[in-house]
Design an enzyme around this catalytic site. Structure first.
Site, PDB file in Angstrom:
ATOM      1  CE  LYS A  13      41.550  44.256  37.243  1.00  0.00           C
ATOM      2  NZ  LYS A  13      42.533  43.167  37.105  1.00  0.00           N
ATOM      3  NE  ARG A  88      37.046  39.837  34.485  1.00  0.00           N
ATOM      4  CZ  ARG A  88      37.484  40.039  35.723  1.00  0.00           C
ATOM      5  NH1 ARG A  88      36.930  40.942  36.479  1.00  0.00           N
ATOM      6  NH2 ARG A  88      38.490  39.341  36.175  1.00  0.00           N
ATOM      7  NE  ARG A 127      45.135  37.669  44.399  1.00  0.00           N
ATOM      8  CZ  ARG A 127      44.375  38.131  43.420  1.00  0.00           C
ATOM      9  NH1 ARG A 127      44.141  39.426  43.320  1.00  0.00           N
ATOM     10  NH2 ARG A 127      43.879  37.307  42.534  1.00  0.00           N
ATOM     11  NE  ARG A 160      40.943  35.628  43.801  1.00  0.00           N
ATOM     12  CZ  ARG A 160      40.796  36.684  42.998  1.00  0.00           C
ATOM     13  NH1 ARG A 160      40.886  37.905  43.507  1.00  0.00           N
ATOM     14  NH2 ARG A 160      40.561  36.536  41.724  1.00  0.00           N
ATOM     15  NE  ARG A 171      41.958  34.928  37.605  1.00  0.00           N
ATOM     16  CZ  ARG A 171      42.649  35.275  38.705  1.00  0.00           C
ATOM     17  NH1 ARG A 171      43.349  34.371  39.367  1.00  0.00           N
ATOM     18  NH2 ARG A 171      42.621  36.517  39.131  1.00  0.00           N
TER      19      ARG A 171
HETATM   20  P1  AP5 Z   1      45.652  42.762  42.985  1.00  0.00           P
HETATM   21  O1  AP5 Z   1      45.572  44.209  43.318  1.00  0.00           O
HETATM   22  O2  AP5 Z   1      44.866  41.809  43.808  1.00  0.00           O
HETATM   23  O3  AP5 Z   1      45.374  42.561  41.427  1.00  0.00           O
HETATM   24  P2  AP5 Z   1      44.030  42.666  40.591  1.00  0.00           P
HETATM   25  O4  AP5 Z   1      44.358  43.367  39.312  1.00  0.00           O
HETATM   26  O5  AP5 Z   1      42.932  43.254  41.430  1.00  0.00           O
HETATM   27  O6  AP5 Z   1      43.812  41.128  40.299  1.00  0.00           O
HETATM   28  P3  AP5 Z   1      42.577  40.135  40.468  1.00  0.00           P
HETATM   29  O7  AP5 Z   1      43.115  38.760  40.340  1.00  0.00           O
HETATM   30  O8  AP5 Z   1      41.756  40.426  41.679  1.00  0.00           O
HETATM   31  O9  AP5 Z   1      41.771  40.500  39.214  1.00  0.00           O
HETATM   32  P4  AP5 Z   1      40.896  39.612  38.393  1.00  0.00           P
HETATM   33  O10 AP5 Z   1      40.380  40.668  37.487  1.00  0.00           O
HETATM   34  O11 AP5 Z   1      41.415  38.429  37.717  1.00  0.00           O
HETATM   35  O12 AP5 Z   1      39.951  38.920  39.468  1.00  0.00           O
HETATM   36  P5  AP5 Z   1      38.514  39.310  40.015  1.00  0.00           P
HETATM   37  O13 AP5 Z   1      38.542  39.118  41.465  1.00  0.00           O
HETATM   38  O14 AP5 Z   1      38.068  40.608  39.444  1.00  0.00           O
HETATM   39  O15 AP5 Z   1      47.208  42.345  43.022  1.00  0.00           O
HETATM   40  C1  AP5 Z   1      47.608  41.015  42.753  1.00  0.00           C
HETATM   41  C2  AP5 Z   1      48.821  40.646  43.658  1.00  0.00           C
HETATM   42  O16 AP5 Z   1      49.944  41.449  43.316  1.00  0.00           O
HETATM   43  C3  AP5 Z   1      48.569  40.902  45.161  1.00  0.00           C
HETATM   44  O17 AP5 Z   1      49.241  39.911  45.888  1.00  0.00           O
HETATM   45  C4  AP5 Z   1      49.221  42.272  45.423  1.00  0.00           C
HETATM   46  O18 AP5 Z   1      49.688  42.360  46.751  1.00  0.00           O
HETATM   47  C5  AP5 Z   1      50.365  42.256  44.421  1.00  0.00           C
HETATM   48  N1  AP5 Z   1      50.631  43.577  43.861  1.00  0.00           N
HETATM   49  C6  AP5 Z   1      49.723  44.531  43.541  1.00  0.00           C
HETATM   50  N2  AP5 Z   1      50.342  45.596  42.983  1.00  0.00           N
HETATM   51  C7  AP5 Z   1      51.670  45.275  42.930  1.00  0.00           C
HETATM   52  C8  AP5 Z   1      52.827  45.971  42.433  1.00  0.00           C
HETATM   53  N3  AP5 Z   1      52.730  47.178  41.902  1.00  0.00           N
HETATM   54  N4  AP5 Z   1      54.021  45.332  42.531  1.00  0.00           N
HETATM   55  C9  AP5 Z   1      54.120  44.094  43.076  1.00  0.00           C
HETATM   56  N5  AP5 Z   1      53.069  43.399  43.566  1.00  0.00           N
HETATM   57  C10 AP5 Z   1      51.849  43.982  43.484  1.00  0.00           C
HETATM   58  O19 AP5 Z   1      37.622  38.184  39.311  1.00  0.00           O
HETATM   59  C11 AP5 Z   1      37.643  36.833  39.717  1.00  0.00           C
HETATM   60  C12 AP5 Z   1      36.630  36.039  38.878  1.00  0.00           C
HETATM   61  O20 AP5 Z   1      35.295  36.559  39.082  1.00  0.00           O
HETATM   62  C13 AP5 Z   1      36.832  36.114  37.355  1.00  0.00           C
HETATM   63  O21 AP5 Z   1      37.780  35.169  36.903  1.00  0.00           O
HETATM   64  C14 AP5 Z   1      35.411  35.836  36.855  1.00  0.00           C
HETATM   65  O22 AP5 Z   1      35.101  34.464  36.913  1.00  0.00           O
HETATM   66  C15 AP5 Z   1      34.546  36.547  37.871  1.00  0.00           C
HETATM   67  N6  AP5 Z   1      34.269  37.943  37.483  1.00  0.00           N
HETATM   68  C16 AP5 Z   1      34.658  39.074  38.129  1.00  0.00           C
HETATM   69  N7  AP5 Z   1      34.235  40.163  37.479  1.00  0.00           N
HETATM   70  C17 AP5 Z   1      33.558  39.721  36.395  1.00  0.00           C
HETATM   71  C18 AP5 Z   1      32.896  40.373  35.306  1.00  0.00           C
HETATM   72  N8  AP5 Z   1      32.878  41.711  35.200  1.00  0.00           N
HETATM   73  N9  AP5 Z   1      32.317  39.595  34.356  1.00  0.00           N
HETATM   74  C19 AP5 Z   1      32.326  38.263  34.440  1.00  0.00           C
HETATM   75  N10 AP5 Z   1      32.955  37.574  35.429  1.00  0.00           N
HETATM   76  C20 AP5 Z   1      33.553  38.306  36.395  1.00  0.00           C
END
Ligand code: AP5
Length: 216
Positions: A13, A88, A127, A160, A171
């Site tokens: 995403k 979420r 990542r 991370r 997660r």
């Molecule tokens: P990446 O693009 O970073 O993936 P992503 O879907 O953005 O994954 P995240 O881990 O950032 O999402 P998340 O939702 O768990 O974490 P967030 O930071 O929001 O890609 C991942 C990897 O794959 C990278 O290395 C990339 O290079 C590679 N890649 C990408 N596309 C690819 C492809 N097509 N093919 C191959 N490789 C690829 O949240 C973190 C924490 O914050 C949560 O656990 C929670 O505690 C808190 N939080 C955040 N938002 C909320 C909310 N709304 N409510 C409550 N808590 C929240």
């Protein structure tokens, strides 16, 4: 263009939101990035959020909803935004609809990034992120030219804390328990567009352009 990118952790995403937001000249709003910055700065929000994030749990709805409402009120969101990592929970989705309604806006569509759990684990465990500019890499799929160094600014790449194996599994459990219901929530409202996120990064970008962007 007011869009949500929905999907499991590691679905890509954030990677796609950066590309599409740049192309369209709209804001990329990542709740994970905002929360990590708050933790790094030691703000009140950061202190409250840290333990939840470290364990892979969700930060409580009231904190995140207020944070997003403030962010969406800023000038750079007037032309549109991509919400990455929010909503979420159903409660967050309902709060988002109210926030947008209050400012005369609405959600145009939701891109649902579909990918299986094995790929999630593979992507998140490989990542790496630049400490200086936040650029995103993968040791195998999107490697930097020099291992450990950012191609864009030369900054140091780090992993991370929540990308360790046991936290990734938690997660994913949290995603299925708390977030997956949003697929039918937005499906019923006719807003959902499915994206095959198992493809390569450039193929996924093409799919997003063809589906989500064309739907607007
Ligand atoms: P990446 O693009 O970073 O993936 P992503 O879907 O953005 O994954 P995240 O881990 O950032 O999402 P998340 O939702 O768990 O974490 P967030 O930071 O929001 O890609 C991942 C990897 O794959 C990278 O290395 C990339 O290079 C590679 N890649 C990408 N596309 C690819 C492809 N097509 N093919 C191959 N490789 C690829 O949240 C973190 C924490 O914050 C949560 O656990 C929670 O505690 C808190 N939080 C955040 N938002 C909320 C909310 N709304 N409510 C409550 N808590 C929240």
């Amino acid at each position: 263009m007011n869009v949500v990118f929905l999907g499991p952790p590691g679905a890509g995403k954030g990677t796609q939101a950066k590309v599409i937001a740049d192309e369209k000249g709209i804001a990329h709003v990542s709740t994970g990035d905002i929360l990590r910055e708050a933790v790094a700065k030691g703000t009140d929000l950061g202190k409250k959020a840290k333990a939840f994030m470290d364990s892979g749990a969700l930060v409580p709805d009231d904190l995140v909803v207020a944070m997003v409402a403030e962010r969406l009120s800023r000038a750079d969101c007037r032309r549109g935004f991509i919400l990455d990592g929010f909503p979420r929970t159903i409660a967050q989705a309902e709060a988002l609809a109210k926030t947008l309604e209050r400012s005369g806006r609405k959600l145009d569509c939701v891109g649902y990034f579909k990918v299986d759990d094995d790929q999630v684990v593979e992507r998140l465990s490989g990542r790496r992120i630049c400490r200086r500019c936040g650029a995103n890499y993968h040791v195998t799929f999107m490697p930097p030219a020099v291992p450990g160094k950012c191609d864009k600014c030369g900054g140091e790449l780090y992993q991370r804390d929540d990308d360790r194996a046991e936290t990734i599994r938690e997660r994913l459990r949290v995603y299925y328990r708390e977030t997956a219901d949003l697929v039918s929530f937005y499906g019923k409202r006719g807003l959902l567009f499915e994206v095959d996120a198992s493809l390569s990064p450039s193929e996924v970008t093409e799919t997003v352009r063809r589906t989500v962007c064309c739907a607007l």
